[in-house]
Design an enzyme around this catalytic site. Structure first.
Site, PDB file in Angstrom:
ATOM      1  N   HIS A  20       0.842  -1.196   0.000  1.00  0.00           N
ATOM      2  CA  HIS A  20       0.000   0.000   0.000  1.00  0.00           C
ATOM      3  C   HIS A  20       0.879   1.248   0.000  1.00  0.00           C
ATOM      4  CE1 HIS A  20      -2.416  -3.284   1.651  1.00  0.00           C
ATOM      5  NE2 HIS A  20      -3.501  -2.618   1.269  1.00  0.00           N
ATOM      6  N   HIS A 251      -3.935   3.125  -3.651  1.00  0.00           N
ATOM      7  CA  HIS A 251      -4.108   2.602  -2.296  1.00  0.00           C
ATOM      8  C   HIS A 251      -3.402   1.278  -2.059  1.00  0.00           C
ATOM      9  CE1 HIS A 251      -5.982   1.491   1.518  1.00  0.00           C
ATOM     10  NE2 HIS A 251      -6.225   0.313   0.964  1.00  0.00           N
ATOM     11  N   GLU A 398     -18.377  -2.834  24.420  1.00  0.00           N
ATOM     12  CA  GLU A 398     -17.600  -4.065  24.587  1.00  0.00           C
ATOM     13  C   GLU A 398     -16.375  -4.113  23.681  1.00  0.00           C
ATOM     14  OE1 GLU A 398     -21.928  -5.096  25.567  1.00  0.00           O
ATOM     15  OE2 GLU A 398     -20.868  -4.000  23.980  1.00  0.00           O
ATOM     16  N   HIS A 460     -29.845 -13.477  24.884  1.00  0.00           N
ATOM     17  CA  HIS A 460     -28.778 -13.352  25.871  1.00  0.00           C
ATOM     18  C   HIS A 460     -28.147 -14.700  26.239  1.00  0.00           C
ATOM     19  CE1 HIS A 460     -30.271  -9.341  26.086  1.00  0.00           C
ATOM     20  NE2 HIS A 460     -29.553  -9.012  27.141  1.00  0.00           N
TER      21      HIS A 460
END
Length: 648
Positions: A20, A251, A398, A460
């Site tokens: 890159h 890129h 999280e 859950h």
């Protein structure tokens, strides 16, 4: 000096025929200003604890980092390494990999991870400075990030946390080139990152990325700010390339021989490939030694510091001697009282003794502290401007939590643990994977580990998460069966410096199963908890809350004259590391029955072709835990019947 970076990036990518080049060509000026005037480091000692940390969050532009390390004189990143860019066993890997070279602070490449990890590094610096003082801990963290980094969801979590905690020692240089792989960023986004970061509590500035004076002024201002700083450097991807500059073509692939040569001509660079003129190299090497005097002064301060021994201990990762004794006493107490506890409650009891014994242990939770029981007495919260606490309220972030834990661990001097429900480990997974890849000591306290959580229902209740985590290389997954095993598993996780550990803990109370407090039986990953009263007809193998079910089934089968053994298997990874003779002796030669309130994927490894698995076949349901175990057939009666039908 910036063109030396550009030329080396061009040469290495051309030699590898992959890579890159666009970002190094665009950000070379800004990186040169940072590394020659602001970054505190000494190339002679990449492990100096009080060095500034540099994170290339835009890890695809790795040749920028490798060229910087070569030019500033880091041993182990010689020109030959650049020639072998992206080749097998090269320290100059396709994306920066921690461990390949000591000056690579963290593994990056998955976008957003580097920025979020850097937040943890700044947190670690602030926590250690509060404990040891500025004479030993006084440094910054600098990041180069891309458009893609700021698009990733984790960047929102990390930036929000950093802004809230006022982590002023963090500066992010944003490569604002408006190009992504698909083309112009306007194809996918139209928000204003500066306004977003300002709303999150950051100081923001936009500068011309090709104006060294403007970049320097912005970097200097960030050092005075009371907030984390985002500096948007307006650049051109593939700067200097006549046909590819400013386009997605610059890129992710080599420029090609003709474009590479034309780019060098446009930059006025006439040196042969992989050659830096002596005067430029000398200037860079001078920059690499710029921090030597600061490091020597720091070493003198350390030599006379009253906390030198403790500082060196925590930075080395060595645990205090008191930790083992505290856990041994607790385990004996838990076995002696035979208390019926949820393993999350047992974990809290472990933390009650570990937190005072291990001062580098830093806890936290993703807004589930009362449920995960990760916050214990004596822990004060880390707060904006106050970093003397031991507990971090990550909020409902999280992914950001797991990445920040990586940063704290990679910084050194901190052992982080963080809590959430096991099902939400899916939100954490990319950061957990990087921890495993880097061999980072982080501990995930993952509670509510099965249908045993009950009424909250299938959204859950984890089903596939245990198998998914166990499939990850270098991650140890512990699922203890009772309070004694919980203490053992916590100690194993704490002592494991070679990688992360996950503790899967129950919401519901579990009976005490162990009668003796001797050696750590969990250390072998699996063991015979109860041998058959006679010749084994079968072996019942379980983990966590289902070990008690196996024990009940053993009793029922014994009443029918069918002696069976029960094996507790708290850690598959440790068990698989034992020699085959031990494993075969534990598992037995007859029928093997696996019992786990989760999906059965992977259990065939222990059960063999003729084994029986009793567990979940689909998602859970909303009901009291006892009803769910009966509904899904995970009961001692079901186990006994399965064994009786097969061997009766």
């Amino acid at each position: 000096m910036a063109n030396a970076l550009r030329a080396l990036a061009i040469d290495a990518v051309e030699a590898a025929k992959s890579g890159h080049p666009g970002m190094p060509l665009g950000m070379a000026d800004a990186a040169s200003v940072l590394w020659t005037r602001f970054l505190k480091f000494d190339a002679a000692d990449p492990s100096w604890p009080d060095r500034d940390r540099f994170v290339l969050s835009a890890g695809h532009g790795s040749m920028l980092l490798y060229a910087l390390l070569y030019l500033t004189g880091f041993a182990g990143m010689e020109m030959e390494a650049l020639r072998r860019f992206r080749q097998l066993h090269s320290v100059a890997a396709g994306h920066p990999e921690a461990g390949l070279h000591p000056a690579i602070e963290t593994t990056t490449g998955p976008l957003g991870q580097g920025l979020a990890t850097a937040v943890g590094m700044v947190l670690a610096e602030r926590l250690l400075a509060a404990r040891f003082g500025r004479s030993l801990v006084d440094h910054r963290t600098w990041v180069i990030a891309s458009d893609g980094d700021l698009m990733e969801g984790i960047s929102h979590e990390a930036a929000s946390l950093a802004g809230h905690l006022r982590l002023a020692r963090l500066t992010v240089l944003y490569d604002d080139n408006a190009i992504s792989i698909d083309g112009p960023t306007e194809l996918a986004t139209s928000d204003d990152p500066l306004k977003r970061f300002a709303a999150l509590g950051w100081a923001v500035k936009r500068v011309d990325g090709f104006d060294p004076a403007a970049v320097a002024a912005a970097l200097a201002a960030s050092g005075r700010s009371q907030r984390p700083s985002l500096i948007a450097c307006r650049t051109i991807i593939g700067y200097g390339a006549p046909h590819k500059a400013g386009t997605a073509a610059a890129h992710g692939s080599a420029l090609g021989a003709e474009e590479a040569a034309a780019t060098k001509r446009a930059l006025g660079w006439g040196a042969p490939p992989f050659t830096v003129p002596e005067d430029l190299l000398a200037s860079w090497r001078t920059a690499g030694a710029r921090g030597a005097a600061q490091r020597r002064a720091w070493l003198r301060r350390l030599a006379h510091h009253p906390l030198r021994g403790e500082f060196e201990r925590v930075m080395s990762g060595r645990l205090p001697d008191a930790a083992h004794a505290a856990l041994a006493a607790l385990k004996a107490e838990l076995i002696g009282t035979r208390a019926k506890l949820a393993t999350r409650q047992a974990s809290q009891k472990v933390l009650d003794v570990l937190v005072p014994a291990v001062p580098e242990l830093i806890g936290g939770s993703a807004d589930l502290s009362p449920s995960t029981l990760t916050e214990v007495r004596g822990m004060t919260a880390v707060a904006p401007g106050n970093y003397a606490g031991r507990y971090i309220h990550y909020g409902v972030r999280e992914h950001g939590m797991a990445a920040a834990m990586n940063g704290m661990a990679r910084h050194g001097g901190i052992i982080p643990y963080g809590g959430t429900f096991l099902v939400f480990s899916d939100y954490m997974r990319p950061a957990i994977r990087l921890a495993a890849l880097m061999g980072t000591r982080a501990i995930y306290v993952l509670t509510h580990d099965s249908i045993g959580l009950g009424e909250d229902g299938p959204t859950h209740q984890p089903i596939e998460q245990l198998a998914s985590l166990r499939a990850m290389p270098n991650l140890f997954v512990f699922r203890p069966a009772d309070a004694a095993e919980t203490a053992e598993c916590w100690e194993l996780a704490l002592r494991r410096a070679e990688g992360p550990s996950a503790l899967a803990l129950s919401r519901q109370a579990l009976p005490a199963l162990r009668a003796e407090a001797g050696e750590s039986l969990s250390a072998r990953g699996g063991y015979v908890l109860a041998e058959a009263d006679g010749e084994r007809r079968a072996t019942l193998i379980a983990s966590g809350s289902e070990v008690a079910i196996a024990m009940q089934a053993r009793e029922a089968l014994a009443a029918l004259g069918m002696p069976v053994a029960v094996v507790s298997l708290p850690c598959w990874e440790l068990f698989s590391a034992q020699d085959s003779s031990y494993r075969e002796a534990v598992l037995g030669a007859g029928l093997r029955v696996g019992i786990e309130a989760a999906g059965g994927f992977g259990w065939e490894r222990w059960l063999g072709a003729d084994g029986i698995f009793i567990g979940m076949r689909g998602f859970g349901a909303s009901a009291p835990a006892e009803d769910l175990y009966r509904h899904f057939g995970i009961t001692s009666a079901a186990v006994a019947e399965a064994v009786r039908e097969r061997v009766g």
